[in-house]
Write a protein that holds these residues in place. Structure first.
Motif, PDB file in Angstrom:
ATOM      1  N   GLN A   1       0.788  -2.196 -10.950  1.00 51.25           N
ATOM      2  CA  GLN A   1      -0.176  -3.131 -10.354  1.00 51.25           C
ATOM      3  C   GLN A   1      -1.523  -3.064 -11.076  1.00 51.25           C
ATOM      4  O   GLN A   1      -2.132  -4.089 -11.343  1.00 51.25           O
ATOM      5  N   ASP A   2      -1.959  -1.830 -11.394  1.00 49.98           N
ATOM      6  CA  ASP A   2      -3.223  -1.680 -12.115  1.00 49.98           C
ATOM      7  C   ASP A   2      -3.159  -2.383 -13.465  1.00 49.98           C
ATOM      8  O   ASP A   2      -4.080  -3.095 -13.854  1.00 49.98           O
TER       9      ASP A   2
ATOM     10  N   ALA B   1       5.729   5.516  -5.919  1.00 54.26           N
ATOM     11  CA  ALA B   1       4.472   4.882  -5.523  1.00 54.26           C
ATOM     12  C   ALA B   1       3.485   4.925  -6.683  1.00 54.26           C
ATOM     13  O   ALA B   1       2.800   3.947  -6.982  1.00 54.26           O
ATOM     14  N   GLN B   2       3.470   6.051  -7.369  1.00 52.64           N
ATOM     15  CA  GLN B   2       2.556   6.205  -8.501  1.00 52.64           C
ATOM     16  C   GLN B   2       2.860   5.169  -9.591  1.00 52.64           C
ATOM     17  O   GLN B   2       1.956   4.535 -10.126  1.00 52.64           O
TER      18      GLN B   2
ATOM     19  N   ASN C   1       1.991   1.639  -8.379  1.00 51.05           N
ATOM     20  CA  ASN C   1       0.547   1.444  -8.436  1.00 51.05           C
ATOM     21  C   ASN C   1       0.079   1.266  -9.878  1.00 51.05           C
ATOM     22  O   ASN C   1      -0.785   0.441 -10.159  1.00 51.05           O
TER      23      ASN C   1
ATOM     24  N   GLN D   1      -1.281  -4.736 -14.354  1.00 53.90           N
ATOM     25  CA  GLN D   1      -1.219  -6.171 -14.184  1.00 53.90           C
ATOM     26  C   GLN D   1      -2.631  -6.729 -14.037  1.00 53.90           C
ATOM     27  O   GLN D   1      -2.985  -7.724 -14.669  1.00 53.90           O
TER      28      GLN D   1
ATOM     29  N   SER E   1       6.799  -4.704  -1.725  1.00 52.74           N
ATOM     30  CA  SER E   1       5.389  -4.358  -1.882  1.00 52.74           C
ATOM     31  C   SER E   1       4.845  -4.660  -3.271  1.00 52.74           C
ATOM     32  O   SER E   1       3.643  -4.620  -3.465  1.00 52.74           O
ATOM     33  N   LEU E   2       5.701  -4.964  -4.226  1.00 55.55           N
ATOM     34  CA  LEU E   2       5.206  -5.172  -5.589  1.00 55.55           C
ATOM     35  C   LEU E   2       5.200  -6.635  -6.033  1.00 55.55           C
ATOM     36  O   LEU E   2       4.291  -7.064  -6.742  1.00 55.55           O
TER      37      LEU E   2
ATOM     38  N   SER F   1       7.100   9.456  -3.840  1.00 52.64           N
ATOM     39  CA  SER F   1       5.720   9.625  -4.247  1.00 52.64           C
ATOM     40  C   SER F   1       5.510   9.187  -5.696  1.00 52.64           C
ATOM     41  O   SER F   1       4.576   8.453  -6.017  1.00 52.64           O
TER      42      SER F   1
END
Ligand SMILES: Nc1ncnc2c1ncn2[C@@H]1O[C@H](COP(=O)(O)OP(=O)(O)OP(=O)(O)O)[C@@H](O)[C@H]1O
Ligand SMILES: Nc1ncnc2c1ncn2[C@@H]1O[C@H](COP(=O)(O)OP(=O)(O)OP(=O)(O)O)[C@@H](O)[C@H]1O
Ligand SMILES: [Mg+2]
Ligand SMILES: [Mg+2]
Lengths: 309, 316, 343
Positions: free
Chosen positions: B200-201, B193-194, B197, B203, B222-223, B190
């Motif tokens: 990604q944000d 994932a945080q 994410n 980026q 996934s990244l 978890s």
């Protein structure tokens, strides 16, 4: 490793030469000369003659090269303040007491300090820790001459066990050495304690425990070995002090060492002695740093074998 | 034309290792990295995966000039930084940050977490002391820790908490390029994932480019935008992420994908492993005619389809 | 550089056992609490933890980062510094030794030999001033009287068994000369060197590529069968859990949320936290995307919520969850859940 040492040696030689030039220039840049003092007025003529006989009328760079030429042949000239002997003879006479005083002082002080530091780190917040940190604070904050004074009052005046001054009888050594040992003891106690605590907090110490090693082995083989690294860096440079003794301790206890000459060579413009003393200190420092680097590299596999910094 | 954030050209690193003691011991040479070329485009994430000990961390450290390369060039935003000295490097340092594989040693044990995270701001003299601390605490929250962690010390943290502090510290300067060496290895799914994410944000928000070194293939999938696979100091395959996972060409890449553990205990199996010798023997072969390039029997990187590079032998 | 590939040594020579012998209980912990005092506060890292392991059994511990997994393992070996740590338990017996009462030499005998541990962070686990070989050999010699040369060749064999390609070179390497994954394998070799009865493996494969990881997991399973070792496997990698363990314990906020046989846990997770955790596993299919996280923040161990630690983030929480702490109760044979809502 050998390349490393050679590289360090070359840089040390450069330091040595640079220091000698700077010191030489500064020495002569200060106004006044050896015969300008008020206690021994001489006429200008006589002074010029004297200056010429000592070669002091030549251009500075000639004087410098002449002096350095001598230095490389172990000829440091004749001290102005005692023309009956060479600088080397003077050093041979006055250095040993300083060396003994300083050497024994540092060795004894460091040994006690390291032991205190280890004990303090292992028994944190116990009485021994408090004693060690009190001693360390006192040693670093009370000036040496106050400590000397207290020692003299205590052991020479009140108890009358030991002589208050001199250097000729063996029992006259105790007090000056004790006074001298205070600073190294305090410094080492503090360094050892914090270096040990640093290592004790490292995760690998937990791993060593988890392997089932005895606490003794963990402390004496692993922790001390790693704590030694930061300690080496303080240890050797401190030894330098020993070369020159302590002006204060020598003055308080009337030890016939080098201390007094440091002062007089400067006030009397005794160029040859001044230069010799400064070069000597520079050399000792350079050697100490070279040794420090070598020992450090020997203890630290990262340097010995290269790697990530 | 795509802008490049970071480019490595034929980078290599050689270690000389003393074997045995004495004054004149035998010296073995270890080629940790041999001729790695990589391009990290702006605003993209490049995954670097591969064998343990294949030189991934070494490559990452060299890319940031934290380790001196033996040969090759490093370009940041088109500027060659290979030969720059400490001072000339400083403006680049601010734009390039790193999360080390051993996050513990990167955290000063005598400093509180707030001080550790704020330190880069301090070094570059950004903002008042108060603002620095404030930003540091905000970043602790962004990586999923409480503001109250600000007054704690590194040894009081769990492995994953420490890793998040290292990530916060690397991101606080809002760098252009981030080299992240196993940044999520100690995190539960978890929190992982945080963090993913969050990356990604960032980026999207500030055009961050990331060299993402990891053994976690599902995170890589996934990244990242593209993936390079390393084996024994070389890159043996490089392609857009989906191509690597859907259509692996090199035998080593395939053996990696095969070894991903099953997610259901029912699918447990005793696996058979590909030996180094089999990998050696299994170097892919392509015919020169099909690729339209001259043949060569020494393995080298060849382009087998657009953007897909594989170390292969080209047969006549 | 070519090196002779050393002979592989068998780890559990002569320890084959017959199934009729009743299984020995290797670790029995009841109601363990661990707290750290820390400038004016108390960090409650573990709050009432019960677990047990028998010979040859393997238990997986999963759970949130900071939920107390590593601290539990360290407490079982009494590796935490006390103070600041404070450990209490109704019962804590490791290989027939009451760990809470044991002292100095007795603990040293237990550690490494009866119970070994693979630590979470391989890159800081070795003493930087000594070679890998030295550190493995000293472990062997601490528990067995053998000649140094014997111990050395044994270490060489162990390194080969953990898939290190040039064991002789690694044996003479200093930690800084090795990669993360090589250090991790060296640590595994070191932990196995004294054939422990129980092995605490705290994230043993995080620094390994999946191929080597699979080989190492296979090795650990083989060794377990070879001499009936008990295994505690702490990991965030649910794939590793699915591959290696029999039983799983799920931790959150210093408490056990759920305990179940591994297949049941994956098939029918009972606790809402377990459900949420399994849901955030990144998928195995293509495409860049955002990953599922559990909304909300982890509990702060210095100031844990009342009642169930998960209630602030729990999608099915009711009023009771924030007041009373649910106790672990059995819902089916071998399954325990600490949740008011679970049936
Ligand atoms: N300072 C050093 N001296 C000698 N060899 C080194 C040094 N640092 C790294 N190496 C070697 O270089 C090789 C590559 O190491 P690196 O750390 O880059 O691997 P990696 O791909 O990051 O592996 P991992 O996934 O296990 O972290 C290894 O064989 C390692 O032993
Ligand atoms: N020495 C210490 N002093 C104070 N708090 C500590 C100390 N060691 C651990 N803690 C705290 O105890 C809690 C549990 O830590 P632990 O290391 O067991 O977590 P973990 O479950 O292993 O997490 P991770 O998966 O991130 O490794 C954490 O909140 C951590 O901050
Ligand atoms: Mg690495
Ligand atoms: Mg942990």
């Amino acid at each position: 490793m050998i390349r490393y040492i050679l590289k360090r040696a070359v840089s040390i030689l450069l330091t040595f030469v640079t220091v000698s030039v700077i010191v030489f220039l500064m020495m002569h840049a200060v106004p006044g000369g050896p015969f300008d003092g008020n206690d021994m007025p001489v006429s200008k003529e006589v002074r010029d003659k004297l200056m010429a006989s000592l070669g002091l009328d030549k251009p500075l760079y000639v004087q410098y090269f002449k002096y350095m030429w001598g230095v490389f042949h172990f000829d440091f000239g004749v001290p102005f303040q005692s023309p009956g002997e060479t600088v080397l003879q003077l050093l041979a006479r006055a250095w040993p007491p300083s060396l003994i005083l300083g050497g024994l002082g540092v060795v004894i002080g460091a040994t006690i300090g390291i032991l205190l530091g280890i004990a303090a780190a292992l028994r944190r917040n116990s009485w021994i820790d408090y004693i060690a940190s009190t001693l360390a604070t006192l040693g670093l904050t009370i000036p040496v001459f106050v400590i000397s004074m207290m020692l003299i009052l205590m052991f020479a005046v009140f108890l009358g066990w030991l002589p208050a001054k001199g250097w000729d009888k063996p029992n006259s050594w105790y007090l000056p050495i004790a006074a001298y040992a205070m600073i190294p003891m305090a410094t080492y106690a503090r360094y050892t304690r914090s270096a040990m605590l640093d290592v004790l907090n490292k995760p690998f110490v937990t791993v060593l425990r988890a392997k089932g090693l005895s606490e003794r082995r963990i402390i004496f083989q692993h922790v001390l070995r790693n704590a030694a690294l930061p300690m080496v860096a303080v240890f050797l440079p401190m030894f330098i002090g020993t070369a020159t003794g302590s002006i204060f301790v020598e003055a308080m206890f009337r030890v016939p060492g080098l201390g007094a000459y440091f002062v007089s060579s400067i006030t009397l413009r005794d160029y040859p002695l001044e230069m010799a003393l400064i070069l000597m200190i520079t050399m000792m420092f350079c050697l100490a740093y070279l040794l420090t680097d070598i020992v450090y590299a020997l203890l630290n596999p990262r340097i010995r074998f290269g790697g990530k910094s | 034309m795509m802008q490049t954030a970071l480019e490595l050209r034929n980078l290599s690193k050689t270690y000389h290792i003393r074997a045995g003691g004495g004054l004149f011991p035998a010296v073995n040479t270890l080629h940790a990295v041999r001729g790695v070329s990589l391009i990290l485009p702006r605003n993209k994430i490049l995954g670097l995966v591969g064998e343990s000990g294949s030189g991934k961390s070494t490559t990452g450290l060299m890319a940031l000039r934290l380790l001196e390369p033996t040969g090759g060039q490093i370009l940041v935003g088109g500027a060659d930084i290979t030969g720059l000295d400490h001072k000339a490097l400083k403006p680049f340092r601010r734009k390039m940050q790193v999360v080390f594989q051993d996050s513990y040693s990167a955290l000063d044990p005598m400093m509180t977490l707030a001080q550790i995270v704020a330190e880069p701001l301090h070094i570059h003299g950004l903002g008042s002391a108060r603002e620095q601390t404030d930003q540091a605490l905000d970043w602790l929250v962004r990586v999923g820790l409480d503001r109250s962690y600000g007054s704690r010390y590194p040894h009081e943290l769990s492995g994953g908490q420490r890793q998040r502090v290292a990530i916060a510290r690397a991101l606080i300067l809002r760098p252009d390029v981030l080299v992240a060496d196993e940044p999520t290895s100690a995190l539960d799914v978890s929190v992982k994932a945080q963090i993913i994410n969050l990356l990604q944000d960032l980026q999207a928000e500030m055009g961050l480019s990331i060299l993402f070194i990891s053994h976690d293939l599902s995170v890589v999938r996934s990244l990242t935008d593209s993936v390079a696979v390393m084996l024994a100091g070389r890159i043996v395959e490089q392609a857009p992420t989906e191509a690597i996972f859907a259509d692996p060409q090199h035998i080593y890449t395939r053996s990696l994908l095969d070894a991903i553990p099953a997610l259901n205990p029912k699918d447990r199996q005793r696996r058979s492993f590909i030996s180094p010798a089999q990998i050696e023997a299994g170097t892919p072969r392509y015919s020169a005619a099909a690729l339209g390039i001259p043949p060569s029997d020494v393995p080298g990187l060849v382009q087998v389809s657009p953007d897909h590079l594989v170390e292969a032998v080209v047969t006549p | 550089m070519t090196l002779p590939r050393p002979r592989r040594v068998a780890l559990g020579a002569g320890t084959s056992q017959t199934p009729e012998i009743p299984l020995m209980r290797l670790l029995d912990i009841q109601n363990l609490t661990v707290s750290f005092s820390q400038h004016g506060g108390l960090v409650q890292a573990v709050r009432g933890m019960t677990l047990h392991i028998d010979q040859g059994e393997s238990l997986g511990i999963i759970g949130e980062s900071g939920s107390g997994k590593s601290v539990t393992c360290m407490a079982a070996l009494r590796l935490l510094r006390e103070p600041p740590a404070r450990i209490t338990a109704d019962r804590m017996v490791l290989a027939d030794v009451d760990v809470l009462k044991a002292r100095g030499a007795e603990l040293a005998q237990l550690r490494g030999k009866a119970a070994a541990m693979i630590f979470q962070d391989p890159m800081t686990a070795f003493d930087p001033s000594f070679t890998i070989g030295h550190q493995i050999v000293e472990t062997i010699l601490a528990h067995r009287s053998a000649r140094k040369a014997e111990a050395r060749s044994e270490a060489l064999g162990l390194l080969a068994r953990v898939e290190i390609k040039n064991p002789a070179a690694v044996l003479d390497s200093y930690p800084h000369q090795l990669s993360g994954g090589m250090l991790q394998r060296a640590m595994i070799a070191m932990a196995l060197s004294c054939r422990p009865k129980i092995l605490f493996a705290d994230e043993p494969t995080t620094a390994l590529d999946v191929t080597v990881q699979a080989q190492i997991l296979q090795l650990i399973k083989d060794v377990q069968i070879e001499f009936g070792m008990g295994l505690v496997m702490v990991t965030h990698d649910l794939g590793v859990i699915a591959e290696t363990v029999d039983r799983v314990l799920v931790m959150y906020g210093g408490r056990v949320m759920e305990q179940a046989p591994v297949q049941d846990l994956f098939d029918t997770p009972a606790h809402p936290y377990t459900v949420a955790l399994l849901a955030s596993i990144p998928g195995r299919t293509g495409g860049r995307r955002r990953l599922t996280e559990i909304p909300g923040a982890s509990p702060n161990p210095a100031n844990p919520p009342t009642g169930c630690p998960f209630h602030p983030r729990c999608p099915v929480a009711v009023a009771r969850c924030s007041q009373d702490t649910p106790v672990l109760r059995s819902t089916a044979p071998g399954r325990d859940v600490a949740c008011w809502r679970a049936e």
